[in-house]
Design a protein around this motif. Structure first.
Motif, PDB file in Angstrom:
ATOM      1  N   THR A  33      51.353  25.934  31.123  1.00 53.00           N
ATOM      2  CA  THR A  33      49.991  25.465  30.879  1.00 53.00           C
ATOM      3  C   THR A  33      49.814  24.836  29.506  1.00 53.00           C
ATOM      4  OG1 THR A  33      49.310  27.685  30.160  1.00 53.00           O
ATOM      5  CG2 THR A  33      48.943  27.116  32.477  1.00 53.00           C
ATOM      6  N   HIS A  34      50.790  24.992  28.636  1.00 61.23           N
ATOM      7  CA  HIS A  34      50.705  24.317  27.350  1.00 61.23           C
ATOM      8  C   HIS A  34      50.958  22.814  27.486  1.00 61.23           C
ATOM      9  CE1 HIS A  34      51.501  28.297  24.983  1.00 61.23           C
ATOM     10  NE2 HIS A  34      50.356  28.283  25.635  1.00 61.23           N
ATOM     11  N   VAL A  35      51.509  22.407  28.626  1.00 63.63           N
ATOM     12  CA  VAL A  35      51.592  20.978  28.926  1.00 63.63           C
ATOM     13  C   VAL A  35      50.189  20.381  28.926  1.00 63.63           C
ATOM     14  CG1 VAL A  35      52.192  19.277  30.693  1.00 63.63           C
ATOM     15  CG2 VAL A  35      53.720  21.210  30.254  1.00 63.63           C
ATOM     16  N   PHE A  36      49.229  21.122  29.494  1.00 66.43           N
ATOM     17  CA  PHE A  36      47.849  20.630  29.549  1.00 66.43           C
ATOM     18  C   PHE A  36      47.258  20.521  28.144  1.00 66.43           C
ATOM     19  CE2 PHE A  36      47.890  23.476  33.540  1.00 66.43           C
ATOM     20  CZ  PHE A  36      48.707  22.578  34.210  1.00 66.43           C
ATOM     21  N   ALA A  37      47.719  21.378  27.236  1.00 66.40           N
ATOM     22  CA  ALA A  37      47.257  21.288  25.847  1.00 66.40           C
ATOM     23  C   ALA A  37      47.725  19.980  25.213  1.00 66.40           C
ATOM     24  CB  ALA A  37      47.764  22.486  25.047  1.00 66.40           C
ATOM     25  N   VAL A  38      48.962  19.583  25.519  1.00 65.05           N
ATOM     26  CA  VAL A  38      49.473  18.308  25.019  1.00 65.05           C
ATOM     27  C   VAL A  38      48.687  17.153  25.639  1.00 65.05           C
ATOM     28  CG1 VAL A  38      51.501  16.833  24.798  1.00 65.05           C
ATOM     29  CG2 VAL A  38      51.760  19.314  24.690  1.00 65.05           C
ATOM     30  N   VAL A  39      48.367  17.295  26.930  1.00 61.48           N
ATOM     31  CA  VAL A  39      47.550  16.284  27.608  1.00 61.48           C
ATOM     32  C   VAL A  39      46.195  16.142  26.906  1.00 61.48           C
ATOM     33  CG1 VAL A  39      46.320  15.723  29.737  1.00 61.48           C
ATOM     34  CG2 VAL A  39      48.666  16.591  29.844  1.00 61.48           C
ATOM     35  N   GLU A  40      45.541  17.278  26.649  1.00 59.79           N
ATOM     36  CA  GLU A  40      44.235  17.242  25.979  1.00 59.79           C
ATOM     37  C   GLU A  40      44.350  16.613  24.601  1.00 59.79           C
ATOM     38  OE1 GLU A  40      41.000  20.334  24.047  1.00 59.79           O
ATOM     39  OE2 GLU A  40      41.949  20.912  25.940  1.00 59.79           O
ATOM     40  N   GLU A  41      45.367  16.985  23.858  1.00 61.26           N
ATOM     41  CA  GLU A  41      45.559  16.433  22.515  1.00 61.26           C
ATOM     42  C   GLU A  41      45.632  14.911  22.565  1.00 61.26           C
ATOM     43  OE1 GLU A  41      48.214  18.051  18.912  1.00 61.26           O
ATOM     44  OE2 GLU A  41      49.411  17.175  20.534  1.00 61.26           O
ATOM     45  N   GLY A  42      46.395  14.399  23.525  1.00 60.56           N
ATOM     46  CA  GLY A  42      46.544  12.953  23.645  1.00 60.56           C
ATOM     47  C   GLY A  42      45.271  12.260  24.098  1.00 60.56           C
ATOM     48  N   ASN A 229      45.196  30.732  28.357  1.00 59.03           N
ATOM     49  CA  ASN A 229      44.974  30.400  26.948  1.00 59.03           C
ATOM     50  C   ASN A 229      45.730  29.135  26.575  1.00 59.03           C
ATOM     51  OD1 ASN A 229      43.266  32.605  26.341  1.00 59.03           O
ATOM     52  ND2 ASN A 229      45.046  33.948  26.347  1.00 59.03           N
ATOM     53  N   THR A 230      45.097  28.013  26.802  1.00 54.68           N
ATOM     54  CA  THR A 230      45.746  26.745  26.502  1.00 54.68           C
ATOM     55  C   THR A 230      44.747  25.772  25.898  1.00 54.68           C
ATOM     56  OG1 THR A 230      47.024  24.904  27.424  1.00 54.68           O
ATOM     57  CG2 THR A 230      45.398  25.945  28.894  1.00 54.68           C
ATOM     58  N   SER A 231      45.105  25.238  24.757  1.00 49.46           N
ATOM     59  CA  SER A 231      44.323  24.228  24.049  1.00 49.46           C
ATOM     60  C   SER A 231      45.255  23.626  23.007  1.00 49.46           C
ATOM     61  CB  SER A 231      43.103  24.855  23.374  1.00 49.46           C
ATOM     62  OG  SER A 231      43.485  25.525  22.192  1.00 49.46           O
ATOM     63  N   PRO A 232      44.911  22.481  22.447  1.00 48.23           N
ATOM     64  CA  PRO A 232      45.789  21.916  21.407  1.00 48.23           C
ATOM     65  C   PRO A 232      46.073  22.876  20.259  1.00 48.23           C
ATOM     66  CG  PRO A 232      44.261  20.246  22.150  1.00 48.23           C
ATOM     67  CD  PRO A 232      43.837  21.532  22.820  1.00 48.23           C
ATOM     68  N   ASP A 233      45.176  23.823  20.038  1.00 49.24           N
ATOM     69  CA  ASP A 233      45.386  24.766  18.938  1.00 49.24           C
ATOM     70  C   ASP A 233      46.614  25.648  19.136  1.00 49.24           C
ATOM     71  OD1 ASP A 233      43.122  23.856  17.591  1.00 49.24           O
ATOM     72  OD2 ASP A 233      41.807  25.285  18.613  1.00 49.24           O
ATOM     73  N   VAL A 234      47.033  25.871  20.357  1.00 47.25           N
ATOM     74  CA  VAL A 234      48.176  26.768  20.592  1.00 47.25           C
ATOM     75  C   VAL A 234      49.511  26.077  20.335  1.00 47.25           C
ATOM     76  CG1 VAL A 234      46.884  28.004  22.384  1.00 47.25           C
ATOM     77  CG2 VAL A 234      48.540  26.262  23.060  1.00 47.25           C
ATOM     78  N   LEU A 235      49.503  24.767  20.148  1.00 36.75           N
ATOM     79  CA  LEU A 235      50.762  24.026  20.221  1.00 36.75           C
ATOM     80  C   LEU A 235      51.711  24.289  19.053  1.00 36.75           C
ATOM     81  CD1 LEU A 235      49.521  20.644  21.715  1.00 36.75           C
ATOM     82  CD2 LEU A 235      50.835  22.462  22.846  1.00 36.75           C
ATOM     83  N   ALA A 236      51.192  24.579  17.864  1.00 38.85           N
ATOM     84  CA  ALA A 236      52.111  24.862  16.753  1.00 38.85           C
ATOM     85  C   ALA A 236      52.974  26.080  17.079  1.00 38.85           C
ATOM     86  CB  ALA A 236      51.332  25.079  15.462  1.00 38.85           C
ATOM     87  N   LEU A 237      52.343  27.199  17.428  1.00 37.32           N
ATOM     88  CA  LEU A 237      53.124  28.382  17.793  1.00 37.32           C
ATOM     89  C   LEU A 237      53.916  28.139  19.068  1.00 37.32           C
ATOM     90  CD1 LEU A 237      53.880  31.342  17.224  1.00 37.32           C
ATOM     91  CD2 LEU A 237      51.970  31.994  18.711  1.00 37.32           C
ATOM     92  N   THR A 555      42.407  26.495  12.893  1.00 38.39           N
ATOM     93  CA  THR A 555      42.313  26.816  14.321  1.00 38.39           C
ATOM     94  C   THR A 555      43.690  27.069  14.939  1.00 38.39           C
ATOM     95  OG1 THR A 555      42.236  24.442  14.805  1.00 38.39           O
ATOM     96  CG2 THR A 555      40.134  25.620  14.694  1.00 38.39           C
ATOM     97  N   ALA A 556      44.719  26.380  14.436  1.00 39.52           N
ATOM     98  CA  ALA A 556      46.073  26.631  14.937  1.00 39.52           C
ATOM     99  C   ALA A 556      46.552  28.021  14.531  1.00 39.52           C
ATOM    100  CB  ALA A 556      47.037  25.566  14.414  1.00 39.52           C
ATOM    101  N   LEU A 557      46.207  28.439  13.305  1.00 36.92           N
ATOM    102  CA  LEU A 557      46.609  29.780  12.873  1.00 36.92           C
ATOM    103  C   LEU A 557      45.841  30.840  13.660  1.00 36.92           C
ATOM    104  CD1 LEU A 557      48.339  31.528  11.088  1.00 36.92           C
ATOM    105  CD2 LEU A 557      46.609  31.351   9.291  1.00 36.92           C
ATOM    106  N   TRP A 558      44.555  30.602  13.903  1.00 35.18           N
ATOM    107  CA  TRP A 558      43.791  31.547  14.717  1.00 35.18           C
ATOM    108  C   TRP A 558      44.410  31.659  16.109  1.00 35.18           C
ATOM    109  CZ3 TRP A 558      40.833  35.525  14.767  1.00 35.18           C
ATOM    110  CH2 TRP A 558      40.117  35.869  15.919  1.00 35.18           C
ATOM    111  N   ALA A 559      44.801  30.532  16.680  1.00 35.82           N
ATOM    112  CA  ALA A 559      45.432  30.556  17.997  1.00 35.82           C
ATOM    113  C   ALA A 559      46.722  31.373  17.973  1.00 35.82           C
ATOM    114  CB  ALA A 559      45.717  29.133  18.477  1.00 35.82           C
ATOM    115  N   ALA A 560      47.504  31.227  16.917  1.00 38.80           N
ATOM    116  CA  ALA A 560      48.748  32.000  16.806  1.00 38.80           C
ATOM    117  C   ALA A 560      48.451  33.491  16.696  1.00 38.80           C
ATOM    118  CB  ALA A 560      49.551  31.524  15.595  1.00 38.80           C
ATOM    119  N   ILE A 561      47.443  33.836  15.904  1.00 40.98           N
ATOM    120  CA  ILE A 561      47.055  35.245  15.770  1.00 40.98           C
ATOM    121  C   ILE A 561      46.645  35.804  17.119  1.00 40.98           C
ATOM    122  CG2 ILE A 561      45.301  36.790  14.788  1.00 40.98           C
ATOM    123  CD1 ILE A 561      45.334  34.958  12.290  1.00 40.98           C
TER     124      ILE A 561
END
Length: 660
Positions: A33-42, A229-237, A555-561
């Motif tokens: 489902t993190h593929v969808f996060a990349v889709v949203e980011e783009g 739990n998928t959004s561009p914020d999760v992508l770093a972790l 927001t990326a750090l919050w997502a990682a937490i």
């Protein structure tokens, strides 16, 4: 086992069938489902905020499409077009927007595709032996798309004739329908087929019913967490965890390294990146990493300076809630004496004396155990001595602060995890009083929750990953993971309880507890080492995942937490069982376990006891680690379900659900 050994174990096989996703092909993100996060980011980047939130909505659209399909045919799979239709209705997309989403999802899947080493080796070995290879997949994408993904991953031989996918054949592997199709397509007896897969039911139970031999490899699933739990914020972790998955593919999963390289490394890199940003913007008189939460960041800061980075010197400054409060004490009253002693504590007078830093007159023997009420009475009877000891501590503390450069006129940054800012606010008051206001303090904190608001009146505060102005649910989620973060982002020494005198340059006096020493030796020390290496790489842009410090937004750090703290994997919970959190004012004792024990008699546990249990978990333990542990046991699962029903913030989905 090697590819040859696996095939040698099945000498009668003439056809090799292979599951596609997470067996033959994976992605460069941690879960599907993190593929969808990349889709949203783009889409957001190219077409605007219209597309914000589409990743998690895409997950829900697929669920709705399956519900609708099951109303007329419970066996069949859905198609990407049916998912897109549900998405279109929920978001009121135009037909052009719907088509754009489908094209983008397909293109993203292809761009992220990579081969799984074991399956690639087995397929190559099978083909060299003359075995026919068929792909058998449960998926909503057409076979033509799987061909394109296979080609992108390096499987140039794949054609549409080699692919059987559930959305084109009226049923799934997991309900047996696709296996009947596959057996017919193979054209050989079931005993001549070997299947490679990663799902127990779909890839083992169902084909085994037909007499097909199987080989299951779940290593590509190691990096999966809660799919919603998928959004561009999760992508770093996500990209870091995908890199960990690949690096540890042929070995044991190293939980300590995964935690340090991922979440903790990101926290440390964010702490430093935040300070670096401030010092580029304005003059500061000093930078001070707080003991113990800033130990890792201070190590990395010094390493970067030693490596040639033009960074100012920074101190590693020992202070704690207990020493700051004691040093601020001007009178001891029945109202504030409770801060010295917890309601449930049983103490000796000797321990009380260590706690307050002076001798106490008492009718009790020094080693006699007394309850909290009696201990408080002893302190009140010795109020003058206690206040005098506190004032002496204040002088030693200020002497230490002067040695650390904290009394130098100007504006200072203090870096800490958080969470209310009260300790730093008290510290700022002490320093301002000692310097006639010539020294000011600014707290740079990883996170804050709602109790921080009153302290903003006393000290400047910045929350990187979380501020008290976020939603109530996120405030509660942060409160539930604080104990975990403090256990992971720590130092190889104990908490400060006092300071030496001027003759010894006011050096901090730390107290070591066996529980914390054991945890550091067994696990946390390895987390720390990986975190230091990871943070340096993230800051220098050399991390193997490609993630850089600029990717670690708040927001990326919050997502990682949240990914780790709110949706931990079972191996993380198990590894962290050894950690005990020591919170007493003297930092002595055995502490409380990070992962709480379940109620001893779950069958007789009553509904009206749930609020007390919830309070105990959220304030005294790692809430989600405890709940996930309990949810794995049949007799305590109902307790976690009920807590989730009463307090929705404890449910696994932390990414905001779609409004529809």
């Amino acid at each position: 086992m090697s590819a040859a050994e696996i095939l040698n174990a099945h000498p009668n096989a003439t056809v090799l069938t292979v599951d596609f996703f997470d067996t033959m092909v994976t992605r460069t993100v941690a879960q599907p489902t993190h593929v969808f996060a990349v889709v949203e980011e783009g889409l957001v980047s190219q077409h605007g905020s219209r597309w914000k939130g589409v990743a998690v909505e895409r997950v829900h659209a697929e669920h709705r499409a399956r519900v609708v399909a099951a109303e007329t045919n419970a066996l069949r799979d859905i198609t990407i077009e049916e998912i897109a239709q549900q998405l279109s209705e929920a978001l009121t997309l135009t037909s052009a927007e719907r088509d754009l989403f489908v094209r983008t999802e397909k293109a993203t899947e292809i761009a992220l595709a990579k081969a799984v080493p074991a399956a690639a080796a087995i397929i190559a070995e099978a083909q060299s032996r003359g075995l026919r290879v068929l792909i058998v997949s449960d998926n909503y994408m057409p076979s033509s798309h799987l061909v394109n993904m296979a080609h992108a991953a390096g499987y140039a031989w794949v054609t549409a004739d080699d692919v059987l996918v559930s959305c084109e054949h009226g049923g799934f592997k997991y309900n047996g329908v696709l296996w009947a199709v596959a057996l017919k397509k193979a054209g050989v007896a079931a005993s001549q087929i070997l299947h490679l897969g990663d799902d127990h039911e779909a890839d083992h139970v169902q084909p085994s019913k037909l007499g097909i031999a199987t080989h299951i490899d779940t290593r590509m699933r190691r990096s999966h967490r809660e799919m919603h739990n998928t959004s561009p914020d999760v992508l770093a972790l996500s990209r870091i965890e995908a890199t960990q998955r690949d690096a540890m593919y042929d070995g044991e999963w190293d939980v300590a390294h995964a935690l340090g390289d991922g979440l903790v490394g990101m926290v440390v890199a964010a702490q430093i990146a935040d300070v670096m940003h401030v010092v580029k913007q304005r003059e500061v008189a000093g930078i001070h990493f707080a003991a113990r939460d800033g130990w890792l960041a201070h190590q990395v800061w010094d390493a970067m300076r030693d490596g040639g980075e033009p960074l100012p010197a920074a101190s590693y400054t020992a202070f704690s809630r207990s020493v700051i409060w004691r040093a601020s004490l001007t009178e001891l009253t029945p109202t504030n004496v409770g801060r010295f002693i917890g309601d449930d504590e049983v103490l000796t007078v000797a321990r009380l004396e260590r706690r307050v830093g002076c001798s106490l007159s008492s009718l009790y023997r020094p080693d006699e155990a007394i309850d909290a009420q009696s201990a408080r009475a002893v302190l009140l009877e010795n109020d003058r001595e206690v206040v005098a000891a506190s004032q002496q501590l204040r002088q030693r503390l200020l002497g230490y602060f002067e040695e650390q450069g904290l009394l130098k006129p100007g504006h200072h940054l203090v870096v800490d995890l958080g969470w209310t800012g009260s300790t730093i606010a008290d510290m700022a008051d002490l320093i301002a009083d000692a310097t006639n206001g010539e020294t000011t303090i600014e707290a740079r904190l990883t996170g804050m929750y709602w109790d921080a608001t009153p302290n903003r009146m006393r000290v400047s505060m910045h929350g990187y990953a979380m501020t008290e102005f976020e939603s109530l649910d996120n405030n509660l989620r942060l409160l539930g993971v604080i104990k975990l973060l403090e256990a992971l982002v720590t130092a190889p020494h104990g908490s400060v309880v006092d300071f030496a005198d001027a003759a010894q340059d006011f050096q901090p006096i730390f107290v070591e507890t066996q529980a914390e020493l054991d945890a550091y030796a067994q696990l946390i020390g390895r987390v720390a080492q990986s975190a230091i290496t990871s943070a340096c790489a993230l800051l220098q842009g050399t991390h193997p995942s490609g993630v850089k410090a600029s990717d670690i937004t708040g927001t990326a750090l919050w997502a990682a937490i949240m990914q780790v703290g709110h949706t931990p994997r079972s191996e993380e919970v198990e590894a962290l069982r050894i950690v005990r959190h020591v919170t007493s004012i003297d930092h002595e004792g055995e502490g409380t376990p990070l992962v709480a024990s379940a109620p001893s008699s779950p069958k007789s546990f009553r509904q009206e006891q749930l609020p007390g249990l919830y309070d105990e978990l959220i304030h005294g333990h790692w809430m989600q680690g405890s709940l996930r542990s309990w949810s794995n046991a049949d007799d305590t699962r109902w307790i976690t379900d009920e807590i989730g029903n009463i307090w929705p913030s404890t449910k696994l989905q932390w990414v905001p659900a779609p409004l529809a």
